[in-house]
Motif scaffolding. Structure first.
Motif, PDB file in Angstrom:
ATOM      1  N   ARG A 102      -1.198  -1.507   9.427  1.00 56.63           N
ATOM      2  CA  ARG A 102      -1.618  -1.183   8.062  1.00 56.63           C
ATOM      3  C   ARG A 102      -0.951  -2.406   6.864  1.00 56.63           C
ATOM      4  O   ARG A 102      -1.762  -3.341   5.924  1.00 56.63           O
ATOM      5  CB  ARG A 102      -1.822  -0.565   7.416  1.00 56.63           C
ATOM      6  CG  ARG A 102      -3.046  -0.487   6.882  1.00 56.63           C
ATOM      7  CD  ARG A 102      -3.467   1.060   6.044  1.00 56.63           C
ATOM      8  NE  ARG A 102      -4.272   1.738   6.584  1.00 56.63           N
ATOM      9  CZ  ARG A 102      -3.853   2.933   7.303  1.00 56.63           C
ATOM     10  NH1 ARG A 102      -2.373   3.436   6.435  1.00 56.63           N
ATOM     11  NH2 ARG A 102      -4.033   3.528   8.242  1.00 56.63           N
ATOM     12  N   MET A 103       0.161  -2.475   6.421  1.00 59.25           N
ATOM     13  CA  MET A 103       1.189  -3.052   5.124  1.00 59.25           C
ATOM     14  C   MET A 103       0.898  -4.187   6.280  1.00 59.25           C
ATOM     15  O   MET A 103       0.812  -5.177   5.166  1.00 59.25           O
ATOM     16  CB  MET A 103       2.814  -2.189   6.030  1.00 59.25           C
ATOM     17  CG  MET A 103       2.415  -0.773   4.741  1.00 59.25           C
ATOM     18  SD  MET A 103       3.918  -0.295   4.647  1.00 59.25           S
ATOM     19  CE  MET A 103       4.435   0.429   6.555  1.00 59.25           C
ATOM     20  N   SER A 104       1.022  -4.666   7.366  1.00 58.41           N
ATOM     21  CA  SER A 104       1.375  -5.882   7.383  1.00 58.41           C
ATOM     22  C   SER A 104       0.158  -7.159   7.531  1.00 58.41           C
ATOM     23  O   SER A 104      -0.043  -8.027   6.496  1.00 58.41           O
ATOM     24  CB  SER A 104       1.703  -5.971   8.981  1.00 58.41           C
ATOM     25  OG  SER A 104       3.201  -5.883   9.265  1.00 58.41           O
ATOM     26  N   ARG A 105      -0.992  -6.164   7.587  1.00 56.85           N
ATOM     27  CA  ARG A 105      -2.211  -6.085   7.265  1.00 56.85           C
ATOM     28  C   ARG A 105      -2.525  -7.068   5.931  1.00 56.85           C
ATOM     29  O   ARG A 105      -2.779  -7.909   5.305  1.00 56.85           O
ATOM     30  CB  ARG A 105      -3.649  -5.522   7.429  1.00 56.85           C
ATOM     31  CG  ARG A 105      -4.166  -6.217   9.115  1.00 56.85           C
ATOM     32  CD  ARG A 105      -4.374  -5.134  10.090  1.00 56.85           C
ATOM     33  NE  ARG A 105      -5.100  -5.575  11.696  1.00 56.85           N
ATOM     34  CZ  ARG A 105      -5.762  -5.150  12.465  1.00 56.85           C
ATOM     35  NH1 ARG A 105      -5.913  -4.051  11.930  1.00 56.85           N
ATOM     36  NH2 ARG A 105      -5.658  -5.918  13.091  1.00 56.85           N
ATOM     37  N   LEU A 106      -2.025  -5.679   5.173  1.00 54.15           N
ATOM     38  CA  LEU A 106      -2.648  -6.134   3.235  1.00 54.15           C
ATOM     39  C   LEU A 106      -1.398  -6.876   2.846  1.00 54.15           C
ATOM     40  O   LEU A 106      -2.465  -7.876   2.483  1.00 54.15           O
ATOM     41  CB  LEU A 106      -2.263  -4.625   2.575  1.00 54.15           C
ATOM     42  CG  LEU A 106      -2.952  -3.350   3.593  1.00 54.15           C
ATOM     43  CD1 LEU A 106      -3.092  -1.977   3.255  1.00 54.15           C
ATOM     44  CD2 LEU A 106      -4.837  -3.445   3.289  1.00 54.15           C
TER      45      LEU A 106
END
Length: 141
Positions: free
Chosen positions: A88-92
């Motif tokens: 999720r952090m990578s996507r965001l």
């Protein structure tokens, strides 16, 4: 014996700071030690399949030749974050970069980084960065 334990703990702290930061999803060079190679492979798989909304921990674990539990334990030990949180952090973080360019709307960016719902994307974005994705576009104008 005490110095060995101290060195191991310091190495873990360095790895956590290296792999847990906001810029950590940008792969620039190949790592040298086993833990760094593991996280490099994990991040590379996430980046390659980021646009796939079906990407999950089971898929990554299978591609890395690990069980879901083994992947969870290893990533959690190295980063203090679960694999789901890391994805999720990578996507965001990628979404933030795309939004700052200003050539796509929020829905397009949400789908491009692998979120299947723009409203859920907006919620996660606000939780991560403290403001809505549309405000990111306004800040850059």
């Amino acid at each position: 014996m005490i110095s060995r334990v101290r060195n191991l703990l310091e190495n873990r702290k360095r790895l956590k700071s290296l792999f847990g930061g906001a810029d950590a999803d940008i792969i620039t060079q190949k790592p040298t030690d086993a833990d760094a190679k593991f996280m490099y492979q994990f991040r590379k798989l996430v980046q390659q399949r980021m646009g796939d909304s079906e990407l999950n921990v089971e898929v990554i674990a299978a591609e890395m030749g690990l069980s879901r539990v083994q992947l969870y334990r290893k990533v959690k030990a190295l980063t203090d974050a679960s694999p789901v949180e890391m994805i999720r952090m990578s996507r965001l973080n990628r979404a933030k970069i795309l939004l700052s360019k200003g050539d796509r709307n929020v829905s397009e960016v949400a789908y491009e980084v692998g979120f299947s719902s723009p409203s859920y994307f907006s919620k996660c974005y606000k939780d991560q960065f403290g403001h809505l994705p549309a405000e990111e576009m306004k800040n850059e104008e």
